[in-house]
Design a protein around this motif. Structure first.
Motif, short mmCIF file in Angstrom:
data_model
loop_
_atom_site.label_atom_id
_atom_site.label_comp_id
_atom_site.label_asym_id
_atom_site.label_seq_id
_atom_site.Cartn_x
_atom_site.Cartn_y
_atom_site.Cartn_z
N ASN A 288 0.83 -1.21 0.00
CA ASN A 288 0.00 0.00 0.00
C ASN A 288 0.86 1.26 0.00
O ASN A 288 0.52 2.26 -0.65
CB ASN A 288 -0.93 -0.01 1.22
CG ASN A 288 -2.04 -1.04 1.08
OD1 ASN A 288 -2.38 -1.44 -0.03
ND2 ASN A 288 -2.60 -1.47 2.20
N ALA A 289 1.97 1.21 0.74
CA ALA A 289 2.86 2.38 0.76
C ALA A 289 3.45 2.63 -0.62
O ALA A 289 3.52 3.78 -1.09
CB ALA A 289 3.98 2.16 1.78
N HIS A 292 0.38 3.93 -2.91
CA HIS A 292 -0.25 5.23 -2.62
C HIS A 292 0.74 6.33 -2.23
O HIS A 292 0.38 7.50 -2.24
CB HIS A 292 -1.28 5.05 -1.50
CG HIS A 292 -2.34 4.04 -1.82
ND1 HIS A 292 -3.26 4.23 -2.82
CD2 HIS A 292 -2.61 2.82 -1.27
CE1 HIS A 292 -4.07 3.17 -2.88
NE2 HIS A 292 -3.69 2.31 -1.95
N ARG A 314 5.47 2.38 9.22
CA ARG A 314 5.12 3.79 8.99
C ARG A 314 5.75 4.25 7.68
O ARG A 314 6.87 3.87 7.36
CB ARG A 314 5.65 4.67 10.13
CG ARG A 314 5.05 4.36 11.49
CD ARG A 314 5.81 5.09 12.60
NE ARG A 314 5.70 6.54 12.44
CZ ARG A 314 4.76 7.28 13.00
NH1 ARG A 314 3.82 6.71 13.77
NH2 ARG A 314 4.72 8.59 12.83
N ALA A 348 -4.75 1.12 12.11
CA ALA A 348 -4.25 1.62 10.83
C ALA A 348 -4.93 2.95 10.53
O ALA A 348 -6.13 3.11 10.77
CB ALA A 348 -4.54 0.60 9.72
N GLY A 349 -4.15 3.90 10.03
CA GLY A 349 -4.72 5.19 9.72
C GLY A 349 -3.67 6.20 9.32
O GLY A 349 -2.45 5.92 9.36
N PRO A 350 -4.11 7.38 8.94
CA PRO A 350 -3.16 8.42 8.51
C PRO A 350 -2.37 8.99 9.68
O PRO A 350 -2.85 9.00 10.82
CB PRO A 350 -4.06 9.48 7.88
CG PRO A 350 -5.38 9.29 8.54
CD PRO A 350 -5.51 7.82 8.82
N THR A 352 -1.03 12.19 11.46
CA THR A 352 -1.47 13.60 11.46
C THR A 352 -0.46 14.56 12.06
O THR A 352 -0.70 15.77 12.06
CB THR A 352 -2.80 13.72 12.23
OG1 THR A 352 -2.61 13.22 13.57
CG2 THR A 352 -3.89 12.90 11.55
N TRP A 360 1.13 7.23 6.47
CA TRP A 360 0.20 6.20 6.94
C TRP A 360 0.95 5.29 7.90
O TRP A 360 2.16 5.07 7.78
CB TRP A 360 -0.31 5.40 5.75
CG TRP A 360 -1.47 4.49 6.05
CD1 TRP A 360 -1.42 3.20 6.43
CD2 TRP A 360 -2.85 4.83 6.02
NE1 TRP A 360 -2.66 2.69 6.64
CE2 TRP A 360 -3.59 3.67 6.37
CE3 TRP A 360 -3.55 5.99 5.70
CZ2 TRP A 360 -4.97 3.65 6.44
CZ3 TRP A 360 -4.94 5.98 5.75
CH2 TRP A 360 -5.64 4.82 6.13
N HIS A 361 0.22 4.74 8.86
CA HIS A 361 0.85 3.80 9.80
C HIS A 361 -0.05 2.61 10.01
O HIS A 361 -1.29 2.69 9.97
CB HIS A 361 1.13 4.48 11.15
CG HIS A 361 -0.08 4.57 12.03
ND1 HIS A 361 -0.39 3.63 12.97
CD2 HIS A 361 -1.06 5.52 12.08
CE1 HIS A 361 -1.51 3.98 13.58
NE2 HIS A 361 -1.94 5.13 13.07
#
Length: 368
Positions: A288-289, A292, A314, A348-350, A352, A360-361
């Motif tokens: 995914n990293a 995206h 991360r 899992a999420g962005p 901030t 993302w992590h």
């Protein structure tokens, strides 16, 4: 055995009970004999098919018919019907009602002999009539044993159904696991290879052979990585133990993040299922990293604590334009399913805040 005894009582009664004929008292005795045979043979009726109130009425009527047969005859084995009907009462009815009807049977038979109602049995004392209710105890024991056997059979059938349901659930769980592995190996790898080949095809029109070779080499590298992933899947299906740190290092090396792994805590061997799922989660997060957030720095941390194994991935924000494309939507769902099967947690999420803001992590914690 019960049927043999019932038939024997009927046959012996037909030859010994007197008077029995087609007129007068003989006709009355024949009718009472027939009624007693029907009541006694009705034991064969299934318990679930006969309401208890109906059973009480017919067995009570049988007690009266048995006493009347004793009173109406002067010879033979008619008294045996009273004993068998009393045993059937104990077998068929609950204890309180069975004992009440058995007492009624004893009183009616004893009274018929004591008061000499009809010819009776001159040589048979009235005390014998009082004993006709005793077989109710035998019937109660037989009924209790039969119900215990039926309960045991029902319990065994229930356990068998539960075992079949558990086996079906295990099959479905295994199918889900294989589906996740197929998704991880094929969907990600083939999508990446397809992207590189499409890029090489597009670059052919520009005449930039160096970039074409670069895209082609990248596709070859992904093919090799796909083969490694297929080997991991085969190992997992065979329940072979994979070395977690070495396997994770090889995965990062193949994706160009050789120096991104940090291991903390005392390294130990973990179950094959834990290793396989952590590798799949890491693979999903890295894919995914790359999809995206191309060009973003990636940091992977593997932590061994006293009671859990933690994997954190991360990535920062993208440094170049991401290739347009739509994922299958199953990646994050698959990660959550994997962790749930091992009673772990995943977040899992962005990101901030901090240096990786905009990235993302993914963090998975699995007990054991």
């Amino acid at each position: 055995m019960q049927w043999v005894l019932n038939i024997a009582v009927i046959v012996v009664g037909a030859f010994t009970i007197r008077p029995m004929g087609l007129s007068g008292r003989g006709l009355a005795v024949a009718a009472l004999f027939a009624v007693n045979c029907v009541v006694m043979l009705a034991r064969a009726l299934p318990e679930g098919k006969v309401p208890q109130r109906v059973a009480v009425v017919w067995l009570g009527f049988g007690c009266v018919a048995a006493a009347a047969l004793i009173a109406a005859t002067h010879d033979g084995t008619g008294y045996l019907f009273a004993y068998f009907i009393a045993g059937h009462i104990g077998f068929r009815l609950p204890a309180r009602r069975a004992l009440a009807l058995a007492a009624l049977c004893s009183l009616l038979c004893g009274g018929a002999l004591y008061f000499r109602i009809g010819p009776g049995y001159e040589a048979l004392p009235w005390v014998v009539g009082l004993t006709t209710g005793i077989p109710v105890l035998v019937g109660m024991v037989n009924g209790s044993q039969r119900r215990a056997v039926l309960a045991a059979i029902a319990a065994a059938e229930s356990a068998e159904r539960a075992a079949r349901a558990e086996a079906r659930a295990a099959v479905l769980t295994e199918r889900g696991r294989i589906a996740r592995d197929v998704h991880d190996v094929l969907a990600h790898s083939l999508a990446g290879i397809n992207m590189q080949l499409e890029l090489a095809d597009a670059l052919l029109d520009t005449g930039d052979l160096d970039k074409v070779r670069e895209a082609n080499d990248k596709a070859h590298s992904m093919v090799k990585e796909s083969l490694k992933q297929a080997q991991w899947t085969v190992h997992a299906l065979r329940a072979d133990s994979l070395p977690l740190v070495e396997s994770l290092t090889a995965m990062l090396d193949s994706t160009g993040h050789r120096e991104s792994l940090t291991v903390t805590g005392t390294v130990r061997e973990v179950p094959a299922q834990v290793t396989q799922n952590l590798l799949r989660i890491g693979q999903e997060a890295l894919t995914n990293a790359a999809r995206h957030a191309p060009g973003a720095p990636v940091a992977v941390e593997l932590t061994f604590t006293a009671d859990a194994t933690e994997l954190s991935i991360r990535n920062g924000p993208a440094t170049r334009a991401a290739t347009a494309g739509v994922g299958s939507g199953m990646g994050l769902i698959g990660m959550r399913e994997r962790v749930a099967l091992l009673h772990g947690t995943i977040s899992a999420g962005p990101i901030t805040e901090g240096p990786d803001e905009g990235g993302w992590h993914v963090e998975a914690v699995i007990p054991g």
